[in-house]
Design a protein around this motif. Structure first.
Motif, mmCIF file in Angstrom:
data_model
loop_
_atom_site.group_PDB
_atom_site.id
_atom_site.type_symbol
_atom_site.label_atom_id
_atom_site.label_comp_id
_atom_site.label_asym_id
_atom_site.label_seq_id
_atom_site.Cartn_x
_atom_site.Cartn_y
_atom_site.Cartn_z
ATOM 1 N N LEU A 179 -4.435 -4.745 4.988
ATOM 2 C CA LEU A 179 -3.295 -4.107 5.331
ATOM 3 C C LEU A 179 -3.217 -2.663 5.227
ATOM 4 N N ARG A 180 -2.235 -2.132 5.607
ATOM 5 C CA ARG A 180 -2.213 -0.529 5.853
ATOM 6 C C ARG A 180 -0.876 -0.282 5.524
ATOM 7 N N ILE A 181 -0.623 0.962 4.809
ATOM 8 C CA ILE A 181 0.690 1.549 4.297
ATOM 9 C C ILE A 181 1.041 2.819 4.807
ATOM 10 N N ALA A 182 2.273 2.976 5.264
ATOM 11 C CA ALA A 182 2.576 4.493 5.533
ATOM 12 C C ALA A 182 3.787 4.900 4.813
ATOM 13 N N VAL A 183 3.840 6.069 4.307
ATOM 14 C CA VAL A 183 4.860 6.656 3.443
ATOM 15 C C VAL A 183 5.721 7.839 4.139
ATOM 16 N N ALA A 184 7.056 7.546 3.993
ATOM 17 C CA ALA A 184 8.114 8.632 4.230
ATOM 18 C C ALA A 184 8.777 9.231 2.890
ATOM 19 N N GLU A 185 8.464 10.610 2.637
ATOM 20 C CA GLU A 185 8.936 11.056 1.392
ATOM 21 C C GLU A 185 9.772 12.054 1.560
ATOM 22 N N SER A 186 10.972 12.246 0.769
ATOM 23 C CA SER A 186 11.972 13.173 0.691
ATOM 24 C C SER A 186 11.651 13.898 -0.543
ATOM 25 N N LEU A 187 12.546 13.594 -1.553
ATOM 26 C CA LEU A 187 12.440 14.164 -3.075
ATOM 27 C C LEU A 187 11.000 14.363 -3.597
ATOM 28 N N THR A 188 10.347 13.364 -3.173
ATOM 29 C CA THR A 188 8.721 13.404 -3.865
ATOM 30 C C THR A 188 7.920 14.234 -3.035
ATOM 31 N N GLY A 189 8.202 14.513 -2.112
ATOM 32 C CA GLY A 189 7.350 15.813 -1.260
ATOM 33 C C GLY A 189 5.924 15.646 -1.158
ATOM 34 N N GLY A 190 5.474 14.545 -0.807
ATOM 35 C CA GLY A 190 4.143 14.241 -0.673
ATOM 36 C C GLY A 190 3.375 13.694 -1.996
ATOM 37 N N LEU A 191 4.128 13.573 -2.836
ATOM 38 C CA LEU A 191 3.513 13.094 -4.299
ATOM 39 C C LEU A 191 3.026 11.730 -4.180
ATOM 40 N N VAL A 192 3.754 10.863 -3.384
ATOM 41 C CA VAL A 192 3.668 9.441 -3.238
ATOM 42 C C VAL A 192 1.968 9.297 -2.717
ATOM 43 N N VAL A 193 1.968 9.710 -1.430
ATOM 44 C CA VAL A 193 0.829 9.839 -0.778
ATOM 45 C C VAL A 193 -0.544 10.515 -1.408
ATOM 46 N N GLY A 194 -0.111 11.540 -2.148
ATOM 47 C CA GLY A 194 -1.115 12.336 -3.090
ATOM 48 C C GLY A 194 -1.627 11.114 -4.207
ATOM 49 N N GLU A 195 -0.524 10.487 -4.892
ATOM 50 C CA GLU A 195 -1.051 9.474 -5.824
ATOM 51 C C GLU A 195 -1.776 8.232 -5.050
ATOM 52 N N ARG A 220 -5.325 9.219 -4.299
ATOM 53 C CA ARG A 220 -6.411 9.457 -5.602
ATOM 54 C C ARG A 220 -7.336 8.647 -5.713
ATOM 55 N N ILE A 221 -6.777 7.528 -5.084
ATOM 56 C CA ILE A 221 -7.723 6.169 -5.446
ATOM 57 C C ILE A 221 -9.044 6.233 -4.389
ATOM 58 N N PRO A 222 -10.290 6.317 -4.962
ATOM 59 C CA PRO A 222 -11.382 6.256 -3.700
ATOM 60 C C PRO A 222 -11.259 4.876 -2.968
ATOM 61 N N GLY A 223 -11.686 4.972 -1.594
ATOM 62 C CA GLY A 223 -11.415 3.812 -0.587
ATOM 63 C C GLY A 223 -9.905 3.795 -0.270
ATOM 64 N N ALA A 224 -9.396 4.730 -0.606
ATOM 65 C CA ALA A 224 -7.731 4.486 0.155
ATOM 66 C C ALA A 224 -7.633 4.704 1.513
ATOM 67 N N SER A 225 -8.653 5.557 2.242
ATOM 68 C CA SER A 225 -8.659 5.548 3.658
ATOM 69 C C SER A 225 -8.533 4.149 4.296
ATOM 70 N N LEU A 226 -9.051 3.024 3.534
ATOM 71 C CA LEU A 226 -9.004 1.832 4.250
ATOM 72 C C LEU A 226 -7.663 1.438 4.281
ATOM 73 N N ALA A 227 -6.707 1.864 3.526
ATOM 74 C CA ALA A 227 -5.313 1.259 3.462
ATOM 75 C C ALA A 227 -4.219 2.096 3.853
ATOM 76 N N VAL A 228 -4.447 3.545 3.925
ATOM 77 C CA VAL A 228 -3.274 4.568 3.919
ATOM 78 C C VAL A 228 -3.407 5.019 5.163
ATOM 79 N N ASN A 229 -2.520 4.793 6.152
ATOM 80 C CA ASN A 229 -2.301 5.597 7.486
ATOM 81 C C ASN A 229 -2.037 6.985 7.271
ATOM 82 N N GLY A 230 -1.168 7.209 6.303
ATOM 83 C CA GLY A 230 -0.682 8.478 6.126
ATOM 84 C C GLY A 230 0.867 8.747 5.430
ATOM 85 N N GLY A 231 1.329 9.863 5.589
ATOM 86 C CA GLY A 231 2.618 10.181 5.148
ATOM 87 C C GLY A 231 3.212 11.230 6.199
#
Length: 182
Positions: free
Chosen positions: A30-46, A49-60
């Motif tokens: 599965l893949r995740i995409a994130v839309a952030e307002s008050l967190t300003g990119g902190l969720v995608v940054g978090e 942070r995990i090695p291998g996240a590119s297999l599951a994170v589309n972006g933000g």
């Protein structure tokens, strides 16, 4: 990911909910995409942070300006005009919109995750500091977690990141077997 790498990732996840989320998404393909307002990119940054996240994170998408919530994520302008950016339906629509905004190889993200709220120091849109909404959406539907957080701006943003990761992990784990979330 090889079975050996997956086993290592799961072992490293331990008490780290972000690592557990990335491992679970990867295991299920599965893949995740994130839309952030008050967190300003902190969720995608978090997440990344995990090695291998590119297999599951589309972006933000950092939709800090209310107009971006409409122009990029498709949140209806009339909803934003009537309720402002800090509203549960806005969080829901952001999560739905980011799934489509960050398509990879013709495939929408399996899970959309969104944050909107008031980190302070002043109230916004008639909502007090600490009012936060975390939206989640997948092919089976969407929902919102409402939070009333305390602390300064930094503490509210950090607590929002943790709540968003925890909510996403719970949703993925509830999804049952295979690749399905809902």
């Amino acid at each position: 990911m090889s079975d050996e790498r997956m086993a290592r990732a799961e072992a490293e996840a331990g008490d780290d909910p972000t690592a557990a989320l990335i491992a679970e998404l990867t295991r299920r393909g599965l893949r995740i995409a994130v839309a952030e307002s008050l967190t300003g990119g902190l969720v995608v940054g978090e997440l990344t942070r995990i090695p291998g996240a590119s297999l599951a994170v589309n972006g933000g998408v950092v939709a800090y300006d209310t107009g971006v919530k409409h122009s990029v994520l498709g949140v209806p302008a009339d909803l934003l005009a009537a309720e402002g950016a800090v509203h549960p339906e806005v969080a829901r629509r952001m999560a739905e919109g980011v799934r489509q905004a960050l398509v990879v190889d013709g495939r929408p993200a399996d899970l959309g995750l969104a944050t909107t709220g008031v980190a302070g120091p002043d109230p916004q849109d008639g909502r007090p500091v600490g009012t936060v909404y975390v939206g989640m959406a997948d092919e089976s539907g969407s929902d919102v977690v409402a939070l009333a957080l305390a602390g300064d701006r930094d503490a509210i943003r950090r607590a929002t990141v943790r709540a968003a990761i925890d909510a996403a992990l719970a949703r993925v784990r509830r999804g049952g077997r295979g690749n399905a979330l809902g």
